[in-house]
Design an enzyme around this catalytic site. Sequence first.
Site, PDB file in Angstrom:
ATOM      1  N   GLU A 285       0.820  -1.212   0.000  1.00  0.00           N
ATOM      2  CA  GLU A 285       0.000   0.000   0.000  1.00  0.00           C
ATOM      3  C   GLU A 285       0.856   1.266   0.000  1.00  0.00           C
ATOM      4  OE1 GLU A 285      -3.504   0.254  -0.147  1.00  0.00           O
ATOM      5  OE2 GLU A 285      -3.152  -1.814  -0.736  1.00  0.00           O
ATOM      6  N   GLU A 307      -1.152   8.925  -0.025  1.00  0.00           N
ATOM      7  CA  GLU A 307      -1.415   8.399  -1.356  1.00  0.00           C
ATOM      8  C   GLU A 307      -0.736   9.272  -2.416  1.00  0.00           C
ATOM      9  OE1 GLU A 307      -5.283   7.435  -4.213  1.00  0.00           O
ATOM     10  OE2 GLU A 307      -5.528   7.737  -2.041  1.00  0.00           O
TER      11      GLU A 307
END
Length: 472
Positions: A285, A307
């Site tokens: 991730e 992100e």
Amino acid sequence: WYQRRVRGAAASGGGAAGQWTGQAGYMGYHEICLNIKNNGWNKVKGDKCTVGPHAYKGNQWVGYDDLQTVKIKMEYIKKMGLAGGMVWDTSMDDFRNLCGDGKYPFLTTMRKYLSPSDDDKNDKDDDKKDDKDKDKDKDKGKKGKKCSKKSAKTLKKRIRKMNKKTATVKFSVKTKKITEGTTATISCKKGYRLSGSSIVTCNKNNWGKIPKCEKDDGGLEKYLSKEDFEKLFPNRNEGGKAKFKIYEYENLLAAAKEYPLFASQGTDEIRRREVAAFLANIAQETTGGWDTAPGGRYLWGLYFLQEVGHGDDGRVAYCDASNTDYPCQPGKSYHGRGPIQLSWNYNYGQVSQQLFGDKMELLKNPQRVAQEGKLAFRTALWFWMTPQSPKPSCHDAITGIWKPSNADKTCGRDVGFGATINIINGGIECGKTPMAKTRHRVEGYKLFAKMLDTTPGPNLTCDVQKYFPSCP
């Protein structure tokens, strides 16, 4: 940014895999522009019919979007009055400015041409104010009904009766301010661990099931040392250059103590397997690695704090405005942050309620997840340990506590690492030929399992599994 068929191309089948994406028939924009810039590929502009350009060299052909076609698409979205545009994978953008158009040129262009007018903004602000007022009305009806400062005495009495002198309790607010939804954190003295969740919530003067303090014979610290952690994640925190160095062993260990069932259920083999599965998923991730990265792709986990393509710059993302239980706050973005890349307002709200006894804390301050190390890992472990119907928890799926129903089996789902992928990102990665990121996730898990002296177990992938919500 996908490879597309080009009429008349002297090629068949998927094109060669890109340097970073690593999957045949699939390239990121940054890979395409570097091939044109450095590797002798020819670029052909699109005409009125094809619009988008294509590039080729020998028998390798790729059709793709450039900034001009993105602009055209954004203008079409606004012209047709559509709600917005979707990007399949933001990591395909040029987030390192390899092509010379600045960082995140595609996302920047999308934002530029989809930015609402002042009238649109005013309408949205009015809608948010209405939602906020409704939420306040709901809270007014919930607070102060049953739970009070007397509830604290009740809880302390129960803890003393069950645990004698091995447990302590800390409330999320001063005892005189206890109301419905107030949380309390129970902890054990050294050498003991809790039999259940460390956090209990007051509901109608009842704190629910109180965990016991038991002799500690497991837990994360038994299976993962600081030395091992630093070997597995040598490039964490953006290679040590991040302003907030949240990915440190001490933060993970402190967070894990609040989830005593993590790495503490099942056989020794299964406990080690759970640690490997958790580390492999958070590594994927947050990865900053590529195939030829120094030390190898799998030593670049816990690299990004947020992100890729997002930051705390006022841009709003991952806001489900229809979810008024966990209302988005003006100017706040709920994009992926922390080890598990916690996303969406409803997840920020739920974990905030669990950890702080106040759903609004992280809805108002989502950036804390990328700034505070212990909190970052607490959110990751909350997601890992908490089932969200129709999904089981990742913990239950990897340890075998989850027992797949006949419907699950019909949908191809079973206990194993593949089920954790389904829970975390099944809508994108499962029920299809494994994507590059899925293969990397699985290979990373195998590597971590080997390093933790355990076996990976069965059902490693989710290619035959249907996503939980689509096949409940």
